[in-house]
Motif scaffolding. Sequence first.
Motif, PDB file in Angstrom:
ATOM      1  N   PRO A 118     -52.450   7.976 -20.330  1.00 42.63           N
ATOM      2  CA  PRO A 118     -51.270   7.616 -19.529  1.00 42.63           C
ATOM      3  C   PRO A 118     -50.166   8.664 -19.671  1.00 42.63           C
ATOM      4  O   PRO A 118     -49.851   9.094 -20.790  1.00 42.63           O
ATOM      5  CB  PRO A 118     -50.846   6.269 -20.120  1.00 42.63           C
ATOM      6  CG  PRO A 118     -52.110   5.678 -20.650  1.00 42.63           C
ATOM      7  CD  PRO A 118     -52.894   6.847 -21.181  1.00 42.63           C
ATOM      8  N   VAL A 120     -46.248   9.473 -18.602  1.00 38.90           N
ATOM      9  CA  VAL A 120     -45.047   8.742 -18.188  1.00 38.90           C
ATOM     10  C   VAL A 120     -43.870   9.712 -18.069  1.00 38.90           C
ATOM     11  O   VAL A 120     -43.694  10.577 -18.930  1.00 38.90           O
ATOM     12  CB  VAL A 120     -44.706   7.639 -19.217  1.00 38.90           C
ATOM     13  CG1 VAL A 120     -43.420   6.917 -18.840  1.00 38.90           C
ATOM     14  CG2 VAL A 120     -45.865   6.648 -19.346  1.00 38.90           C
ATOM     15  N   PHE A 138     -47.870  11.698 -12.141  1.00 43.14           N
ATOM     16  CA  PHE A 138     -47.654  10.839 -13.309  1.00 43.14           C
ATOM     17  C   PHE A 138     -48.216   9.444 -13.034  1.00 43.14           C
ATOM     18  O   PHE A 138     -48.384   9.049 -11.876  1.00 43.14           O
ATOM     19  CB  PHE A 138     -46.148  10.733 -13.619  1.00 43.14           C
ATOM     20  CG  PHE A 138     -45.616  11.906 -14.395  1.00 43.14           C
ATOM     21  CD1 PHE A 138     -45.432  13.141 -13.785  1.00 43.14           C
ATOM     22  CD2 PHE A 138     -45.295  11.787 -15.745  1.00 43.14           C
ATOM     23  CE1 PHE A 138     -44.944  14.230 -14.502  1.00 43.14           C
ATOM     24  CE2 PHE A 138     -44.799  12.866 -16.470  1.00 43.14           C
ATOM     25  CZ  PHE A 138     -44.630  14.087 -15.849  1.00 43.14           C
ATOM     26  N   ASP A 139     -48.462   8.710 -14.117  1.00 44.91           N
ATOM     27  CA  ASP A 139     -48.961   7.345 -13.946  1.00 44.91           C
ATOM     28  C   ASP A 139     -47.817   6.354 -13.781  1.00 44.91           C
ATOM     29  O   ASP A 139     -47.939   5.392 -13.021  1.00 44.91           O
ATOM     30  CB  ASP A 139     -49.841   6.971 -15.137  1.00 44.91           C
ATOM     31  CG  ASP A 139     -51.028   7.917 -15.239  1.00 44.91           C
ATOM     32  OD1 ASP A 139     -51.755   8.028 -14.239  1.00 44.91           O
ATOM     33  OD2 ASP A 139     -51.200   8.575 -16.280  1.00 44.91           O
ATOM     34  N   VAL A 140     -46.733   6.583 -14.518  1.00 43.62           N
ATOM     35  CA  VAL A 140     -45.589   5.672 -14.470  1.00 43.62           C
ATOM     36  C   VAL A 140     -44.326   6.522 -14.508  1.00 43.62           C
ATOM     37  O   VAL A 140     -44.260   7.526 -15.237  1.00 43.62           O
ATOM     38  CB  VAL A 140     -45.638   4.677 -15.660  1.00 43.62           C
ATOM     39  CG1 VAL A 140     -44.305   3.975 -15.849  1.00 43.62           C
ATOM     40  CG2 VAL A 140     -46.756   3.650 -15.445  1.00 43.62           C
ATOM     41  N   VAL A 141     -43.311   6.157 -13.694  1.00 42.26           N
ATOM     42  CA  VAL A 141     -42.070   6.933 -13.601  1.00 42.26           C
ATOM     43  C   VAL A 141     -40.879   5.982 -13.750  1.00 42.26           C
ATOM     44  O   VAL A 141     -40.618   5.165 -12.860  1.00 42.26           O
ATOM     45  CB  VAL A 141     -41.977   7.671 -12.247  1.00 42.26           C
ATOM     46  CG1 VAL A 141     -40.657   8.434 -12.141  1.00 42.26           C
ATOM     47  CG2 VAL A 141     -43.163   8.611 -12.046  1.00 42.26           C
ATOM     48  N   TYR A 142     -40.157   6.056 -14.868  1.00 41.71           N
ATOM     49  CA  TYR A 142     -38.920   5.301 -15.042  1.00 41.71           C
ATOM     50  C   TYR A 142     -37.745   6.219 -14.727  1.00 41.71           C
ATOM     51  O   TYR A 142     -37.791   7.408 -15.037  1.00 41.71           O
ATOM     52  CB  TYR A 142     -38.800   4.780 -16.481  1.00 41.71           C
ATOM     53  CG  TYR A 142     -39.917   3.845 -16.877  1.00 41.71           C
ATOM     54  CD1 TYR A 142     -40.158   2.671 -16.158  1.00 41.71           C
ATOM     55  CD2 TYR A 142     -40.741   4.121 -17.966  1.00 41.71           C
ATOM     56  CE1 TYR A 142     -41.182   1.809 -16.519  1.00 41.71           C
ATOM     57  CE2 TYR A 142     -41.775   3.257 -18.337  1.00 41.71           C
ATOM     58  CZ  TYR A 142     -41.985   2.106 -17.608  1.00 41.71           C
ATOM     59  OH  TYR A 142     -43.001   1.246 -17.957  1.00 41.71           O
ATOM     60  N   TYR A 193     -37.342   4.263  -5.692  1.00 43.64           N
ATOM     61  CA  TYR A 193     -37.981   3.019  -6.126  1.00 43.64           C
ATOM     62  C   TYR A 193     -38.507   2.228  -4.924  1.00 43.64           C
ATOM     63  O   TYR A 193     -39.659   1.766  -4.923  1.00 43.64           O
ATOM     64  CB  TYR A 193     -37.001   2.162  -6.927  1.00 43.64           C
ATOM     65  CG  TYR A 193     -37.507   0.754  -7.130  1.00 43.64           C
ATOM     66  CD1 TYR A 193     -38.522   0.497  -8.036  1.00 43.64           C
ATOM     67  CD2 TYR A 193     -37.003  -0.315  -6.388  1.00 43.64           C
ATOM     68  CE1 TYR A 193     -39.020  -0.781  -8.211  1.00 43.64           C
ATOM     69  CE2 TYR A 193     -37.492  -1.602  -6.553  1.00 43.64           C
ATOM     70  CZ  TYR A 193     -38.506  -1.830  -7.471  1.00 43.64           C
ATOM     71  OH  TYR A 193     -39.004  -3.088  -7.634  1.00 43.64           O
ATOM     72  N   GLN A 195     -39.519   3.169  -2.165  1.00 46.01           N
ATOM     73  CA  GLN A 195     -40.684   3.784  -1.531  1.00 46.01           C
ATOM     74  C   GLN A 195     -41.852   3.968  -2.495  1.00 46.01           C
ATOM     75  O   GLN A 195     -42.891   4.527  -2.108  1.00 46.01           O
ATOM     76  CB  GLN A 195     -40.289   5.121  -0.891  1.00 46.01           C
ATOM     77  CG  GLN A 195     -39.162   5.004   0.123  1.00 46.01           C
ATOM     78  CD  GLN A 195     -39.459   4.026   1.263  1.00 46.01           C
ATOM     79  OE1 GLN A 195     -40.609   3.784   1.591  1.00 46.01           O
ATOM     80  NE2 GLN A 195     -38.415   3.443   1.839  1.00 46.01           N
ATOM     81  N   GLY A 196     -41.703   3.551  -3.754  1.00 43.34           N
ATOM     82  CA  GLY A 196     -42.853   3.556  -4.659  1.00 43.34           C
ATOM     83  C   GLY A 196     -43.034   4.820  -5.487  1.00 43.34           C
ATOM     84  O   GLY A 196     -43.983   4.921  -6.249  1.00 43.34           O
ATOM     85  N   LEU A 197     -42.118   5.793  -5.353  1.00 45.30           N
ATOM     86  CA  LEU A 197     -42.231   6.993  -6.189  1.00 45.30           C
ATOM     87  C   LEU A 197     -41.861   6.674  -7.634  1.00 45.30           C
ATOM     88  O   LEU A 197     -42.378   7.282  -8.569  1.00 45.30           O
ATOM     89  CB  LEU A 197     -41.315   8.105  -5.643  1.00 45.30           C
ATOM     90  CG  LEU A 197     -41.324   9.432  -6.382  1.00 45.30           C
ATOM     91  CD1 LEU A 197     -42.711  10.085  -6.313  1.00 45.30           C
ATOM     92  CD2 LEU A 197     -40.294  10.413  -5.802  1.00 45.30           C
ATOM     93  N   VAL A 198     -40.959   5.717  -7.791  1.00 49.55           N
ATOM     94  CA  VAL A 198     -40.438   5.341  -9.109  1.00 49.55           C
ATOM     95  C   VAL A 198     -40.875   3.911  -9.433  1.00 49.55           C
ATOM     96  O   VAL A 198     -40.831   3.029  -8.575  1.00 49.55           O
ATOM     97  CB  VAL A 198     -38.897   5.461  -9.103  1.00 49.55           C
ATOM     98  CG1 VAL A 198     -38.260   4.685 -10.248  1.00 49.55           C
ATOM     99  CG2 VAL A 198     -38.487   6.925  -9.144  1.00 49.55           C
ATOM    100  N   THR A 199     -41.293   3.694 -10.675  1.00 48.37           N
ATOM    101  CA  THR A 199     -41.768   2.379 -11.111  1.00 48.37           C
ATOM    102  C   THR A 199     -40.614   1.391 -11.280  1.00 48.37           C
ATOM    103  O   THR A 199     -40.702   0.237 -10.864  1.00 48.37           O
ATOM    104  CB  THR A 199     -42.503   2.511 -12.464  1.00 48.37           C
ATOM    105  OG1 THR A 199     -43.483   3.546 -12.356  1.00 48.37           O
ATOM    106  CG2 THR A 199     -43.154   1.209 -12.874  1.00 48.37           C
ATOM    107  N   GLU A 200     -39.532   1.858 -11.911  1.00 49.40           N
ATOM    108  CA  GLU A 200     -38.381   0.974 -12.137  1.00 49.40           C
ATOM    109  C   GLU A 200     -37.144   1.821 -12.409  1.00 49.40           C
ATOM    110  O   GLU A 200     -37.229   2.886 -13.022  1.00 49.40           O
ATOM    111  CB  GLU A 200     -38.668   0.031 -13.323  1.00 49.40           C
ATOM    112  CG  GLU A 200     -37.659  -1.109 -13.446  1.00 49.40           C
ATOM    113  CD  GLU A 200     -38.115  -2.216 -14.411  1.00 49.40           C
ATOM    114  OE1 GLU A 200     -39.344  -2.364 -14.624  1.00 49.40           O
ATOM    115  OE2 GLU A 200     -37.249  -2.915 -14.961  1.00 49.40           O
TER     116      GLU A 200
END
Lengths: 276, 276, 276
Positions: A118, A120, A138-142, A193, A195-200
């Motif tokens: 993973p 991040v 990336f798998d997850v983007v905060y 966020y 549009q889904g580029l960012v997780t949270e």
Amino acid sequence: PSSEASSRGEPGTQEKLLASEDVVVTSEDGITKIVFNRPTKKNAITTQMYQEITQALKTASKDNSAMTVFTGNGDYYSSGNDLTNFTSTPSGNIEEFAKRGADILRDFVDTFIDFPKPLVAVVNGPAVGISVTTLGLFDVVYASDKATFHTPFSHLGQTPEACSSYTFPKIMGPAKANEMLIFGKKLTAGEAYAQGLVTEVFPDSTLQKEVWARLKAYAKLPPNAMRISKSLIKSSSEREKLHAVNAEECTTLQARWLSEECIGAVTSFMSRKAKL
Amino acid sequence: PSSEASSRGEPGTQEKLLASEDVVVTSEDGITKIVFNRPTKKNAITTQMYQEITQALKTASKDNSAMTVFTGNGDYYSSGNDLTNFTSTPSGNIEEFAKRGADILRDFVDTFIDFPKPLVAVVNGPAVGISVTTLGLFDVVYASDKATFHTPFSHLGQTPEACSSYTFPKIMGPAKANEMLIFGKKLTAGEAYAQGLVTEVFPDSTLQKEVWARLKAYAKLPPNAMRISKSLIKSSSEREKLHAVNAEECTTLQARWLSEECIGAVTSFMSRKAKL
Amino acid sequence: PSSEASSRGEPGTQEKLLASEDVVVTSEDGITKIVFNRPTKKNAITTQMYQEITQALKTASKDNSAMTVFTGNGDYYSSGNDLTNFTSTPSGNIEEFAKRGADILRDFVDTFIDFPKPLVAVVNGPAVGISVTTLGLFDVVYASDKATFHTPFSHLGQTPEACSSYTFPKIMGPAKANEMLIFGKKLTAGEAYAQGLVTEVFPDSTLQKEVWARLKAYAKLPPNAMRISKSLIKSSSEREKLHAVNAEECTTLQARWLSEECIGAVTSFMSRKAKL
């Protein structure tokens, strides 16, 4: 417990990476952390930093951590490619310079595509250019609510890289992706966020506390299950597609860097900046 | 006018499905309705229920209804795979058990992939595991504002199924999909809607009234046009891709179920649950 | 500086397009503008208009503008296919009529797929049918908050076109796309934005001012960089896929137009309309 980024070059090559403080790598609680650490230059990425990050990712893929996290030191996540990478060209050698730049970029992006654990991003502030486009790998983007996402490729006579010509339309839909990639529209954290580029998105004041608590808990999950889940999601056919896109984008950029449009735009940008 | 789910086995096979009340199938107003009906167990899905649902879908694909709708009876939509499916293993026969489980799962998911008419989910409450991942294979998903979406695969040493490793990143973007599939983050109904997994969210108190009025109107539209539209959208090349992903995911899970990580995590989960 | 749409037919063909005022083409500030200009008919698209737009796009692909923008004159963006295209069939010749309609549609959509410069829609009001589905082939879509997006294919016994069976699920996720494409659910501008079909929504009162200021600035960016970026994003493999989808959709529609379901639904619609 912290250790500097590996400064060893590729086996069998002549090049040696000089140790620097611009990329800091540490490992703790099952998490390898790679930090853009050039805050006085808004964490702009030099040629040497591309090579150090590539090497750090290759090392992290084999260390005993469960995941790898990127973040930036200071106000910026990263302002992207350091444009002095262009102006430091040895004169008379511009074709070779462009080829070398494309090779370094391609290796850099390939390493993100193939990273097996993973991956991040903690986007602590504004992100520009390649520090935005790599987020699609990336798998997850905060992100902090102070983060922005800006890819002014056309303004500089250039074109998308890091597979963003493929990942961004897939993630955000073409309508949103194209306004960024072709017209250079800057996105807020909230838009990224939506549009889904960012997780949270987190308030800047609580970002570090909330994100690291969450990541430390995730890092304790069964590591093989996480790695195998990632290999299903980023399947071999998907990785093959990404490598082909990366090659095409790098070939395109290599030609762009030699074009009048690009040379004119970069020169004009640097000269405006020098006058400030 | 209602009829129980068919309890006949596949032609030419030895297996017979015993009739149960855990899956209830009815048909009215051009709509075949399949209900998870094990409310005292949060509609957890037993091995027998997988087979009954597979058979019910195959029957519905050929009946004279215009569409098929899944929903749950009680507070839950479905809590997913009943973990006693694991602990009821005949001892000494674990490899064969894992192979049989993978075969049943693969057939179950294949039937969703190939279902030729509009397939609608009415998610009346929390959904867990495979009752979440299969949503990526539905055409339309309505949800109560009390619904949640939770896939704690890594927590149980397992990996995604029902083509979610492919459909979820495509639907939600990797940033949102991976936090669910790799890190087990639970989504609210609002988040699932924002990322496109859910078509529309309704207040729990009006869900049934609003959704069924809408579905009854849709069921009166020209049935061939709807079926042919679906066959264009879920094209033969897309279905081929989904079948390949399903096969890969089932093979991966079959190996996972025999791993120490998975056996340890499931045993630990069941023992914590027994102590409550 | 404005010029009417080219009225020349394809080289080597017998057909000649008559000049009309229903499609107005102008060019200014580096922007070629194509306007649906049949406001008394809600900008419904006649057979002749399909051919004029196809020709206008082919001409614009080679002119010296940086981008092309579509918009509508009056309250509607466009109400889609003019259904009198169906009722004006020469009697006894319905198979040939369906084949000719499919050929014209296929050529029209192919021209959108291959358009090499940034293609922008300014959706000034309600959009129906093909004026919605083609949006999936635009690079950027701006919309008035009075715009709506409606594709009642099933209601008319028909099926999706303009590659929407492929682009809409990719852009919006299947849950949202299928409710539109299979069940004919109308989207508001806000919903279309939330799902990524629309780049940005503007208050109707400021739409024109804000959008044209932005587009005029974008039209000054380096044109080659923009064109090459688009060719990376809409790659040759993606265009190949789109052409195959377009061919499949047109073949399907050609058969649909001859079906009892479609003939009955269109006849019934026209007769209800005539009674108003």
